[in-house]
Design a protein around this motif. Structure first.
Motif, mmCIF file in Angstrom:
data_model
loop_
_atom_site.group_PDB
_atom_site.id
_atom_site.type_symbol
_atom_site.label_atom_id
_atom_site.label_comp_id
_atom_site.label_asym_id
_atom_site.label_seq_id
_atom_site.Cartn_x
_atom_site.Cartn_y
_atom_site.Cartn_z
ATOM 1 N N PRO A 22 15.052 30.432 -28.733
ATOM 2 C CA PRO A 22 15.911 31.621 -28.804
ATOM 3 C C PRO A 22 16.978 31.499 -29.899
ATOM 4 N N HIS A 23 17.234 32.606 -30.578
ATOM 5 C CA HIS A 23 18.163 32.629 -31.705
ATOM 6 C C HIS A 23 19.548 32.102 -31.337
ATOM 7 N N MET A 94 18.055 22.749 -16.848
ATOM 8 C CA MET A 94 18.238 24.067 -17.435
ATOM 9 C C MET A 94 17.048 24.233 -18.382
ATOM 10 N N VAL A 95 16.312 25.343 -18.261
ATOM 11 C CA VAL A 95 15.085 25.510 -19.040
ATOM 12 C C VAL A 95 14.982 26.905 -19.645
ATOM 13 N N PHE A 96 14.177 26.970 -20.711
ATOM 14 C CA PHE A 96 13.692 28.231 -21.264
ATOM 15 C C PHE A 96 12.210 28.303 -20.912
ATOM 16 N N LEU A 97 11.700 29.525 -20.730
ATOM 17 C CA LEU A 97 10.276 29.734 -20.480
ATOM 18 C C LEU A 97 9.633 30.400 -21.687
ATOM 19 N N LYS A 98 8.428 29.952 -22.002
ATOM 20 C CA LYS A 98 7.704 30.465 -23.164
ATOM 21 C C LYS A 98 6.764 31.592 -22.743
ATOM 22 N N GLU A 99 6.832 32.689 -23.501
ATOM 23 C CA GLU A 99 5.919 33.813 -23.324
ATOM 24 C C GLU A 99 5.522 34.314 -24.702
ATOM 25 N N ASN A 100 4.235 34.506 -24.894
ATOM 26 C CA ASN A 100 3.718 35.054 -26.156
ATOM 27 C C ASN A 100 4.213 34.292 -27.388
ATOM 28 N N GLY A 101 4.184 32.960 -27.329
ATOM 29 C CA GLY A 101 4.538 32.135 -28.483
ATOM 30 C C GLY A 101 6.015 32.047 -28.799
ATOM 31 N N GLN A 102 6.872 32.472 -27.868
ATOM 32 C CA GLN A 102 8.330 32.449 -28.091
ATOM 33 C C GLN A 102 9.014 32.059 -26.785
ATOM 34 N N PHE A 103 10.018 31.192 -26.887
ATOM 35 C CA PHE A 103 10.837 30.911 -25.717
ATOM 36 C C PHE A 103 11.787 32.082 -25.525
ATOM 37 N N GLN A 104 11.841 32.591 -24.313
ATOM 38 C CA GLN A 104 12.647 33.760 -23.994
ATOM 39 C C GLN A 104 14.126 33.417 -23.920
ATOM 40 N N ASN A 105 14.988 34.425 -24.054
ATOM 41 C CA ASN A 105 16.444 34.226 -24.060
ATOM 42 C C ASN A 105 17.009 33.828 -22.709
ATOM 43 N N THR A 106 16.362 34.221 -21.635
ATOM 44 C CA THR A 106 16.864 33.939 -20.291
ATOM 45 C C THR A 106 16.880 32.438 -20.042
ATOM 46 N N VAL A 107 17.981 31.955 -19.467
ATOM 47 C CA VAL A 107 18.117 30.541 -19.120
ATOM 48 C C VAL A 107 17.861 30.420 -17.620
ATOM 49 N N PHE A 108 16.976 29.491 -17.258
ATOM 50 C CA PHE A 108 16.621 29.282 -15.862
ATOM 51 C C PHE A 108 17.069 27.908 -15.381
ATOM 52 N N GLN A 118 15.086 29.508 -10.839
ATOM 53 C CA GLN A 118 16.060 30.563 -10.575
ATOM 54 C C GLN A 118 16.719 30.954 -11.892
ATOM 55 N N GLU A 119 16.993 32.240 -12.058
ATOM 56 C CA GLU A 119 17.692 32.677 -13.260
ATOM 57 C C GLU A 119 19.125 32.167 -13.218
ATOM 58 N N LEU A 120 19.552 31.532 -14.312
ATOM 59 C CA LEU A 120 20.902 30.993 -14.427
ATOM 60 C C LEU A 120 21.776 31.909 -15.285
ATOM 61 N N ALA A 122 21.312 35.457 -18.244
ATOM 62 C CA ALA A 122 20.424 36.393 -18.943
ATOM 63 C C ALA A 122 20.176 35.973 -20.390
ATOM 64 N N SER A 123 21.136 35.249 -20.973
ATOM 65 C CA SER A 123 20.956 34.726 -22.327
ATOM 66 C C SER A 123 21.796 33.462 -22.502
ATOM 67 N N PHE A 124 21.466 32.695 -23.523
ATOM 68 C CA PHE A 124 22.167 31.435 -23.765
ATOM 69 C C PHE A 124 23.639 31.657 -24.076
ATOM 70 N N SER A 125 23.978 32.803 -24.631
ATOM 71 C CA SER A 125 25.374 33.071 -24.977
ATOM 72 C C SER A 125 26.280 33.127 -23.747
ATOM 73 N N GLU A 126 25.712 33.305 -22.570
ATOM 74 C CA GLU A 126 26.497 33.321 -21.336
ATOM 75 C C GLU A 126 26.859 31.914 -20.853
ATOM 76 N N ILE A 127 26.243 30.910 -21.423
ATOM 77 C CA ILE A 127 26.531 29.509 -21.067
ATOM 78 C C ILE A 127 27.603 29.018 -22.033
ATOM 79 N N GLU A 128 28.741 28.640 -21.506
ATOM 80 C CA GLU A 128 29.827 28.164 -22.368
ATOM 81 C C GLU A 128 29.773 26.649 -22.507
#
Length: 130
Positions: A22-23, A94-108, A118-120, A122-128
């Motif tokens: 994720p970017h 803490m993990v990212f899940l891969k879908e369609n050749g890209q790791f998604q922004n949601t942090v689990f 479990q969803e931790l 919605a995006s990495f920017s929410e993790i300080e």
């Protein structure tokens, strides 16, 4: 002292993973490859992205996200499409899940004892990072 990370090193890891990270995560790790965070759930230590640019950086990144993910697979219930990016020191990741050749922004959050995801955030920017 935190180490930065080059685009070249990031690209090499993404090539090994056969997927883009994720970017938001990429940009943070380019500034500080590793580090810590605290969430309501736990305290976390981010795994660095492998950096082979010199011996010191290689040594400091030996516990990189690919190695840590391989270790997690030893539990037998780690998702095939996941990459471990941080651990709490007790086995949960803490993990990212891969879908369609890209790791998604949601942090689990992956719970190592049950294999539950479990969803931790919605995006990495929410993790300080600390």
């Amino acid at each position: 002292m935190p180490f930065n990370l080059s685009d070249e090193q990031l690209a090499q890891t993404e090539k090994e993973l056969d997927a883009k990270l994720p970017h938001e995560y990429r940009e943070v790790m380019k500034i500080d490859n590793g580090g810590e965070a605290s969430t309501d759930e736990d305290d976390w230590e981010f795994y660095p992205i492998k950096d082979t640019s010199d011996r010191k950086r290689l040594s400091r990144t030996c516990n990189h996200i690919i190695n840590e993910t391989e270790s997690c697979r030893g539990f037998g219930n780690f998702p095939e499409n996941a990459i471990a990016i941080a651990g709490n020191g007790l086995g949960d990741q803490m993990v990212f899940l891969k879908e369609n050749g890209q790791f998604q922004n949601t942090v689990f959050l992956w719970l190592h004892e049950t294999g539950e995801i479990q969803e931790l955030a919605a995006s990495f920017s929410e993790i300080e990072k600390l």
